[in-house]
Enzyme design. Sequence first.
Site, PDB file in Angstrom:
ATOM      1  N   LYS A  22       4.271   2.927  -1.762  1.00  0.00           N
ATOM      2  CA  LYS A  22       4.206   2.189  -3.031  1.00  0.00           C
ATOM      3  C   LYS A  22       5.486   2.416  -3.824  1.00  0.00           C
ATOM      4  CE  LYS A  22       1.988   4.232  -6.537  1.00  0.00           C
ATOM      5  NZ  LYS A  22       2.796   4.414  -7.765  1.00  0.00           N
ATOM      6  N   ASN A  23       5.952   3.674  -3.882  1.00  0.00           N
ATOM      7  CA  ASN A  23       7.092   3.995  -4.743  1.00  0.00           C
ATOM      8  C   ASN A  23       8.438   3.612  -4.150  1.00  0.00           C
ATOM      9  OD1 ASN A  23       5.272   4.851  -6.586  1.00  0.00           O
ATOM     10  ND2 ASN A  23       5.615   7.036  -6.300  1.00  0.00           N
ATOM     11  N   CYS A 117       1.039   7.231 -20.258  1.00  0.00           N
ATOM     12  CA  CYS A 117      -0.127   7.060 -19.392  1.00  0.00           C
ATOM     13  C   CYS A 117      -0.855   8.400 -19.413  1.00  0.00           C
ATOM     14  CB  CYS A 117       0.324   6.670 -17.983  1.00  0.00           C
ATOM     15  SG  CYS A 117       1.098   8.023 -17.124  1.00  0.00           S
ATOM     16  N   ARG A 122       5.854   9.751 -20.712  1.00  0.00           N
ATOM     17  CA  ARG A 122       6.633   8.929 -19.766  1.00  0.00           C
ATOM     18  C   ARG A 122       7.736   8.133 -20.493  1.00  0.00           C
ATOM     19  NH1 ARG A 122       3.489   8.208 -15.122  1.00  0.00           N
ATOM     20  NH2 ARG A 122       5.433   7.845 -14.016  1.00  0.00           N
ATOM     21  N   ASP A 308       3.373  14.622  -7.188  1.00  0.00           N
ATOM     22  CA  ASP A 308       2.332  13.662  -6.796  1.00  0.00           C
ATOM     23  C   ASP A 308       1.339  14.252  -5.796  1.00  0.00           C
ATOM     24  OD1 ASP A 308       4.445  10.680  -6.887  1.00  0.00           O
ATOM     25  OD2 ASP A 308       3.578  11.946  -8.441  1.00  0.00           O
ATOM     26  N   ARG A 400      -4.707   1.452  -7.120  1.00  0.00           N
ATOM     27  CA  ARG A 400      -3.296   1.217  -7.460  1.00  0.00           C
ATOM     28  C   ARG A 400      -2.376   1.677  -6.336  1.00  0.00           C
ATOM     29  NH1 ARG A 400      -1.562   4.381 -12.085  1.00  0.00           N
ATOM     30  NH2 ARG A 400       0.379   3.583 -11.263  1.00  0.00           N
TER      31      ARG A 400
END
Length: 423
Positions: A22-23, A117, A122, A308, A400
């Site tokens: 995803k990143n 978030c 952030r 993460d 997500r």
Amino acid sequence: MDFLRIKETPKLQGSVKISGAKNSALPILTATLLSKNPLHIYNLPNVADVNTLLKLLEILGASFERVGENHIHIETLGVRETKATYDIVRKMRASILVLGPLLARFGYCEVSLPGGCAIGARPVDLHIKAMEKMGAEVRIENGYIVAKAPKGLQGAKIIFDKITVTGTENVLMAAALAKGKTTIINAAKEPEVVQLCEILLSAGVQINGIGTSELEIIGSEGELLDMQDIRVIADRIEAGTYLCAGAITNSSITLHSVIPQHLQAITDKLEEIGFGFEVGEDSLTLLPAKKLQAFEIITAEYPAFPTDMQAQFMALAMVCEGVSSIEERLFENRFMHVSELQRLGANITLRGHIANVSGGAEIKGADVMATDLRASSALVLAGLIAKGETNIHRIYHLDRGYENLESKLRGLGVSVERLREEV
Ligand code: EPZ
């Protein structure tokens, strides 16, 4: 809203195919704004964040065809819009990644401030300062970043006070079209940043220092790039999450379509705990541990232990003998999973940014709530070893970033179902 019901699964078996990262997919998609030609993107994960960004690109004027579940053909020459509105950006803060490309290509853009978030404020101050250093005039108006560079961006020396992944990516994309040389000092070195550098290199941008914390980019002076087709690299965090599923149940499972060297910090830590590995070209087999030792983690930028993966290892610590210590150094509020794990019976004490987890407490199924993407994956892992059933609510967080989660878990022998909340 949906919720996941997971039954205790003492042992896993079988294998799982890891999806595209995803990143890496997110900056790749915004980088297509720099392309003069349409291109194919393969191994694109079909997850909510990627689809949200595709929607934003369409609103800006891009068009794409979904050729297969993980394969699109995208064209951005038709982009004319330069405003990334709040309703999209609030859903997916990585939309900030349109700032660099839009500013570099059009000399003007308005991007909603992403806001914070669950895991922290952030801020994007480093992104903004870098654009100003490259000659843009930036002001904040009604919650929007309004950036202007009517004469185009000028290469500059950017020294990041903090290592920022998307900040580095925004500057890379802006520098690719700028006039002259940009040097980034204290650049992020994550594999996803490296893939973006390689994509820009293959599009004709001269980049030196790829994979290091000092990058030098010679811009095209506003010329759009000749971007080549792209295959997204494997998701090292998804891979690490499934390794933790095997580890928490002390099982032997195999991951396919991974890049083992991107997982070094994770596999080293699992070896410290007591696990072994069989490493293939693009596969990893976890070998069970005789005994699971408590461990220490301090999160830091790549190649150190990734933030993460912090929540997933906190779940794993519940079954390790002794007291494990986990220190979160990147985000100010990335312990939202602690109270949920405690609801399941975990014995965790918090001292500031350090969590101490005493292994061996009895973990019993309960209703828990996902709060952010990686915290939710920690709850899935806990559900594997919790007695009875665990219901995980607000699983839109999971959607997500984890592609085909239920079917991948079922492929490992997990009893899991997605149900609808009774209203
Ligand atoms: C990227 O976020 C990842 N997201 C995050 O993954 C990941 O946790 C994070 O990097 C750290 O590895 C994507 O790549 C889309 P940062 P990013 O800028 O770029 C501070 C997930 O679960 N900072 O590297 O937003 C910031 O507050 C997500 O997939 C500033 O102060 O993170 C943080 O403390 C979650 N000012 C630190 O730097 C800025 O302008 C690192 O943030 C930018 C960042």
